[in-house]
Design an enzyme around this catalytic site. Structure first.
Site, short mmCIF file in Angstrom:
data_model
loop_
_atom_site.label_atom_id
_atom_site.label_comp_id
_atom_site.label_asym_id
_atom_site.label_seq_id
_atom_site.Cartn_x
_atom_site.Cartn_y
_atom_site.Cartn_z
N CYS A 101 32.85 33.61 39.96
CA CYS A 101 31.44 33.78 40.33
C CYS A 101 30.72 34.86 39.52
O CYS A 101 29.49 34.89 39.48
CB CYS A 101 31.32 34.10 41.81
N HIS A 355 24.57 28.51 45.23
CA HIS A 355 25.50 29.31 44.43
C HIS A 355 26.21 28.45 43.38
O HIS A 355 27.35 28.04 43.57
CB HIS A 355 26.51 29.93 45.40
N CYS A 385 30.55 39.37 43.77
CA CYS A 385 32.00 39.30 43.91
C CYS A 385 32.52 38.04 43.23
O CYS A 385 31.78 37.10 42.97
CB CYS A 385 32.41 39.30 45.38
#
Length: 398
Positions: A101, A355, A385
């Protein structure tokens, strides 16, 4: 000695890393309007339009870094493909980066380091993932007779912890347990994020950062993020990762979306030479790592480290962007940092907008820059994160 100090300060100022272009595509739901694009096509279009909007000649770009978590099936060297399609010179050095990510932010950090060290002067960086089109895998050692089980590439390579053999959602459940975050608190956070994003669009706040793109199948433009908005019935949603005593639901977790985000970085000296408008400067960065299962709280550590390197305290930051992989991530890191929630994700976050893994680190940097410029902030910090226990952070000044 004083003369040496003056020269050193001058060189430091000349090598200051400036953001001279920033933009992102709209974010669209899984199997939605952007699913007709390949990741390389959307990234190239976003980069090309971002450069055009800010009057950056593509042939001034010397390096290009692409954050991308799911390259399977895209073809050799996705970064080079993007560079060619966006009009960069063949001599531009291209590199694919995967930090789950944090990939999009790592791409920006790689560009920052190259400029800061005096290697190059103008660098493009960003991230992309089309979550809708990630393939399933058929292992080479599968049987040649009868049926074989397919592996979901999206889960295997981005959403599943390799050490503990659990889904990222289970890590979020354990974080909620550890820090005593209730489902109701997470649902309220999600509703707030949805409302902030809806209000940001209503008030034209995203216009500065979003690059409209043609619909891949219809004769129309995609101009806005597509998300559900406030007013959802969170109480009726089933838990996603635990059948009993679960807290994480589709409503308080980030949805799967498709998208790309890009920036162009330049040394201050080069920006001044070219007459480019400086949108902001990158002051510092940091990474942090913990045990895999603790990845949810790693942004707290990375943000603190980045601010320490920038010589700043938390109370000197005007606005924060913390990626909302799950509502609990936004809640817990805000609490651990001890910061005012009103300064965090003021245009909403990933539990509303979604996301796209490779894109998100770059997306929050682009949004932070937009927030600072529109809300009259001077200093911002972004943290995200990533699976495996890590996180990355940037400090941006206006």
């Amino acid at each position: 000695m004083r003369g040496i100090s003056i020269i050193s300060n001058h060189l430091s100022s000349a090598r200051e890393v400036c953001i001279v272009a920033a933009g992102r595509s709209p974010l669209c739901p899984y199997k939605g309007d952007l699913s007709g694009y390949t990741a390389t096509d959307l990234a190239a279009l976003t980069l090309k339009q971002t450069m055009s909007k800010h009057s950056i000649d593509p042939q001034t770009i010397q390096e290009f870094y692409l954050g991308n978590v799911y390259p399977a099936g895209l073809g050799q060297s996705p970064a080079k493909q993007v560079a060619v399609k966006a009009g960069l010179l063949n001599s531009a050095v291209c590199c694919n980066l995967n930090k789950v990510c944090s990939s999009g932010m790592l791409a920006i950090i790689a560009g920052y380091m190259s400029i800061r060290q005096g290697i190059e002067d103008v660098i493009a960086a960003g991230g992309v993932d089309i979550m809708s089109n990630i393939p399933h895998y058929l292992p080479r050692n599968s049987t040649t007779k009868g049926d074989s089980d397919l592996i979901d590439g999206m889960v295997k390579d981005g959403l599943w912890d390799a050490k503990y053999n659990i889904h990222m959602g289970e890590c979020a459940e354990r974080c909620a347990e550890k820090y005593g975050i209730s489902r109701e608190e997470m649902d309220a956070f999600s509703e707030s994020s949805q409302a902030k994003s809806a209000n940001a669009w209503k008030n034209g706040k995203f216009d500065a950062e979003v690059i409209p793109v043609p619909h891949p199948k219809k004769n129309e433009m995609i101009t806005k993020d597509v998300f559900k908005g406030p007013g959802q019935n969170y109480a009726k949603m089933r838990t996603a990762f635990r059948k009993e005593n679960g807290r994480i639901t589709p409503g308080n977790a980030s949805p799967l979306t498709d998208g790309a985000a890009m920036v162009v970085l330049s040394s201050r000296a080069k920006a001044q030479e070219m007459g480019w408008k400086i949108l902001g400067t990158i002051t510092a960065f940091a990474h942090a790592e913990q045990n895999n299962i603790e990845f949810t709280t790693s942004p707290n550590l990375a943000v603190r480290k980045s601010l320490e390197r920038a010589g700043l305290g938390l109370n000197q930051v005007d606005y924060f962007e913390l990626n909302e992989a799950f509502s609990v991530v936004g809640i817990v890191n805000t609490k651990l940092l001890g910061i005012d929630p009103q300064k965090v994700n003021v245009y909403g976050g990933a539990v509303a907008l979604g996301h796209p893994l490779g894109c998100s680190g770059a997306r929050i940097a682009v949004t932070l820059l937009s927030v600072l410029n529109q809300e009259k902030g001077k200093v911002g910090a972004a943290g995200i994160c990533n699976g495996g226990g890590g996180a990355s952070a940037l400090v941006i000044r206006i």
